[in-house]
Scaffold this active site. Structure first.
Site, PDB file in Angstrom:
ATOM      1  N   GLU A 265       3.195  64.574  10.363  1.00  0.00           N
ATOM      2  CA  GLU A 265       4.428  64.532   9.586  1.00  0.00           C
ATOM      3  C   GLU A 265       5.599  64.726  10.555  1.00  0.00           C
ATOM      4  O   GLU A 265       5.642  65.726  11.264  1.00  0.00           O
ATOM      5  CB  GLU A 265       4.436  65.632   8.532  1.00  0.00           C
ATOM      6  CG  GLU A 265       3.346  65.489   7.481  1.00  0.00           C
ATOM      7  CD  GLU A 265       3.412  66.610   6.458  1.00  0.00           C
ATOM      8  OE1 GLU A 265       4.446  66.722   5.770  1.00  0.00           O
ATOM      9  OE2 GLU A 265       2.440  67.383   6.370  1.00  0.00           O
ATOM     10  N   ARG A 452      -8.503  74.974  12.317  1.00  0.00           N
ATOM     11  CA  ARG A 452      -7.204  75.178  12.930  1.00  0.00           C
ATOM     12  C   ARG A 452      -7.379  75.913  14.254  1.00  0.00           C
ATOM     13  O   ARG A 452      -8.226  76.796  14.385  1.00  0.00           O
ATOM     14  CB  ARG A 452      -6.337  75.999  11.972  1.00  0.00           C
ATOM     15  CG  ARG A 452      -5.068  76.561  12.579  1.00  0.00           C
ATOM     16  CD  ARG A 452      -4.229  77.187  11.486  1.00  0.00           C
ATOM     17  NE  ARG A 452      -3.157  78.019  12.035  1.00  0.00           N
ATOM     18  CZ  ARG A 452      -2.107  78.417  11.338  1.00  0.00           C
ATOM     19  NH1 ARG A 452      -1.990  78.060  10.083  1.00  0.00           N
ATOM     20  NH2 ARG A 452      -1.182  79.182  11.888  1.00  0.00           N
ATOM     21  N   LYS A 462       4.449  74.723  11.981  1.00  0.00           N
ATOM     22  CA  LYS A 462       5.724  74.023  12.169  1.00  0.00           C
ATOM     23  C   LYS A 462       6.848  74.721  11.411  1.00  0.00           C
ATOM     24  O   LYS A 462       7.964  74.832  11.906  1.00  0.00           O
ATOM     25  CB  LYS A 462       5.601  72.571  11.699  1.00  0.00           C
ATOM     26  CG  LYS A 462       4.905  71.670  12.679  1.00  0.00           C
ATOM     27  CD  LYS A 462       5.152  70.199  12.367  1.00  0.00           C
ATOM     28  CE  LYS A 462       4.502  69.796  11.071  1.00  0.00           C
ATOM     29  NZ  LYS A 462       4.602  68.337  10.829  1.00  0.00           N
TER      30      LYS A 462
END
Length: 721
Positions: A265, A452, A462
């Site tokens: 993204e 992760r 983020k």
């Protein structure tokens, strides 16, 4: 004051920005007027963040307050909806001070209503490529592609920058073909980074990868991947009567080629976890002679910025990969809308009027509109597309139960902004994703999920990184990378010292040596004449002098580190004291103190010494680095950003990660000295400053002053005193 802060926050400013704005009385007054005028135009509707940001930017740059309502109208009606248009509008107003503006002339100057078609972009880029064709063919990928982009942006002023860039890339590729080995040799910065292979060991667990294929190094979950066309062998994959037919068609179209994607993204700064994903997706495709797409998941335009699109692509290339193609989720908007219509027609989706707050939590009762007629949902969905409902008033929901027990997730909601992408390309959990593809009778690729990657003493979110930037704690973050890829489905946590050890190992072999003094102490060699100046040859890599060397000056005046001199001898101290000489690295001299000079505060500010050839005196206990006729530079020393190992853990940091900032995470030394061998260094060139650490040249450097960032310290030596 609190009311004004609330007003400013209502257009998207954070609390800190709102309070800062209040300190400027004129700005606050003008911004308040703009908000009031905007609300008058909107009626009961609220000002969304995109328009709010545009209003704020306009007010801060507007020199003629009489034009406030004029520009506010254009922003709120979305006739001006980009930074480029706003800048053009402000420039026009500045150059047209007359009372009555010609609206047609103004709108033409600002690109109001201008739509640049893909065909226009293609034609314009084609002309530019044709203009530079001979030079492109001669220089190939060494050609400065920025020239092409500059001319394209001039010719297509109001076009979407990323679409123009993609068209330029595509036409250059069509003209030149894929990069050859010769092209890649010229672009060594695109070669996979050596330390990726080193860091791989931390996750793979292999003591030695030498002689092993890339696939042999890709361990963990990668070994469980299905072969092309055998998707159905994956755990949890749903097989329908049409599955095998769809798989057969897919194989015919792809030729059985492995195809992966990296779908970030573009709404924030990449961190080390993204490097793991980049390496895994691109690395797995490369290991199997496949291709990998860079697919921007641009589904939230309010948070997306061009700089993030650019930074992501640069990071992929910096890690040594070239996307087969760059695509955007928003490119498929119409197709995805058509699929949503198909989903309704098949009876798998419906339009629902329940509000967002009614859908929160667990054990939510079924929607009273779940069984509404298909034709009714189709009609309402068309009205949603036409903007006939307010935000949050209606949604399109899918008839399914998710893994966590929640019923009927939302596929479409109304959001008044530049674009919004349908759910199909989003990252559902695997079973939900399988359901959606099968409900539409589409080919169903397999999604593989892996754990992760966390790094202690930092955050890898983020959202939290952006918060650190917004609050001024961090100016930027460049996470170097992690594994080439050892992947597990479990969450992985890595200690910083493991990463640092890998970085040191590689930089030790690749970063040439230089000498730098962070806290200078002047040393005058009294038994050398004032005019004496010789040159000393210093190996770039002392362990392998065949790799080259450089020359530094040596004169009557040199500078050493303040810590390399002690006025009072201490047990175990091996460097310079009034009673203990020390050697100068590479110079072939040993110096002995004759006089200690102090300033008015009693601080040692200069030493007078004599020197003798190292061949003529007893070998000293230590050798220190030095500089002569140096360059002044700024040095930035970085430490852990947080005080605790797990700043996101409430048990360790009850007040939240922002309360755990290390006040000494950055030390700036503005008066450091470095030898002249680095004078022609380019941005991001790396050096080992002997006895100090590894450093990289920062983009903030100028011709007057170089700026170096410390990448990592040298290995700790417990015996060094």
């Amino acid at each position: 004051m609190a009311d004004m802060v609330s007003i400013f926050m209502s257009i998207g400013l954070n609390e800190q920005k709102a309070k800062e704005t209040l300190k400027n009385e004129a700005l606050s007054s003008t911004l308040k007027k703009a908000i009031e005028q905007a609300r008058g135009l909107l009626g009961s509707a609220s000002i969304d963040k995109t328009a709010g940001t545009m209003l704020y930017n306009m007010v801060t740059r507007l020199k003629d307050p009489t034009r406030l309502s004029f520009l506010t109208e254009y922003i709120i009606t979305r006739k001006i909806n980009s930074e480029l248009q706003l800048s053009a509008a402000l420039d026009f107003i500045k150059s047209h001070p007359q009372e009555n503006l010609d609206r047609l002339e103004f709108e033409a100057a600002c690109g109001v209503g201008v739509v640049v078609t893909p065909e226009q972009i293609e034609d314009a880029v084609e002309l530019i490529i044709r203009k530079h064709k001979d030079q492109l063919l001669a220089e190939r990928y060494r050609f400065n592609m920025g020239i092409l982009m500059g001319e394209a942006r001039t010719a297509l002023k109001w076009a979407d920058g990323k679409i123009v860039k993609n068209e330029v890339d595509m036409q250059v590729l069509h003209l030149l073909g894929p990069k050859t080995e010769a092209d890649l040799e010229k672009k060594s910065n695109l070669e996979p980074k050596p330390f990726l292979h080193k860091i791989c060991l931390l996750f793979v667990g292999e003591a030695n990868t030498e002689g092993k294929s890339l696939m042999e190094q890709l361990r963990g979950e990668a070994l469980k991947f299905h072969k092309p066309g055998e998707n159905y062998k994956t755990e949890g994959y749903v097989v329908t009567p049409n599955t095998m037919n769809l798989l057969k068609k897919h194989l015919e179209e792809t030729g059985g080629q492995v195809r992966t994607r990296f779908p970030p993204e573009p709404n924030g700064i990449l961190h080390i976890g993204h490097a793991k994903a980049i390496n895994f997706n691109f690395g797995y495709a490369k290991a199997n002679n496949g291709i990998c797409f860079l697919r921007y998941d641009d589904t939230n335009p309010e948070k997306e910025e061009e700089k993030y699109f650019t930074a992501i692509k640069e990071m992929v290339e910096w890690l040594g990969y070239k996307p087969y193609a760059v695509t955007h989720a928003s490119d498929q908007f119409q197709l995805l809308y058509d699929l949503a219509v198909d989903l309704i027609r098949r009876g798998h989706a419906y339009v629902c009027h329940q509000r967002g707050e009614e859908l929160k939590g667990h054990n939510i009762p079924p929607s009273p509109w779940r069984e509404r007629p298909v034709e009714e949902s189709l009609l309402l969905f068309d009205r949603m597309r036409k903007g006939m409902f307010a935000e949050g008033e209606v949604t399109l929901r899918m008839k399914m139960v998710m893994e966590d027990g929640k019923m009927d997730p939302v596929a479409y909601r109304i959001k008044y902004t530049t674009s919004r992408t349908h759910c199909a390309p989003k990252s559902f959990r695997r079973s939900s994703y399988f359901w959606l593809c099968n409900a539409l009778d589409l080919y169903c690729p397999v999604q593989w999920e892996y754990g992760r990657l966390n790094l202690t003493y930092t955050v890898v979110s983020k959202r939290k990184i952006i918060k650190l930037v917004e609050t001024g704690i961090m100016l930027a973050l460049l996470s170097i990378t992690d594994v080439l890829v050892g992947v597990t489905v479990a969450q992985t946590t890595m200690e910083p010292h493991l990463l640092e050890a890998c970085v040191r190992e590689v930089l030790n072999d690749t970063a040439p040596r230089a000498m730098a003094i962070l806290e200078p102490l002047k040393v005058t060699i009294t038994n050398l004449p004032t005019s004496a100046q010789t040159e000393v040859r210093v190996p770039d890599f002392p362990a392998n002098e065949a790799k080259g060397s450089h020359v530094v000056p040596f004169s009557k005046t040199i500078f050493i580190e303040q810590s390399d001199f002690r006025e009072v001898m201490e047990k175990g101290y091996k460097r310079l004291t009034p009673d203990q000489p020390v050697g100068l690295r590479h110079a072939g001299y040993v110096i002995s103190v004759q006089r200690v000079i102090k300033d008015g505060c009693g601080k040692v500010c200069e030493l007078e010494v004599t020197c003798a050839s190292s061949d003529s005196v007893e070998k000293p206990k230590a050798f220190i680095h030095w500089v002569s006729d140096p360059l002044r530079c700024e040095v930035r020393l970085y430490e852990s950003l947080f005080l605790h190992k797990n700043p996101e853990d409430p048990a360790e940091v009850p007040a939240g990660f922002l309360s755990d900032i290390n006040p000494n995470s950055l030390t700036v030394i503005g008066s450091a000295l470095v030898d002249r061998s680095v004078g022609k260094a380019k941005v991001f060139d790396k050096f080992q400053f002997e006895r100090v650490g590894y450093f990289s040249l920062d983009p903030d450097s100028t011709s007057e002053k170089l700026v170096f960032n410390r990448t990592v310290t040298l290995k700790e030596d417990p015996g060094k005193i």
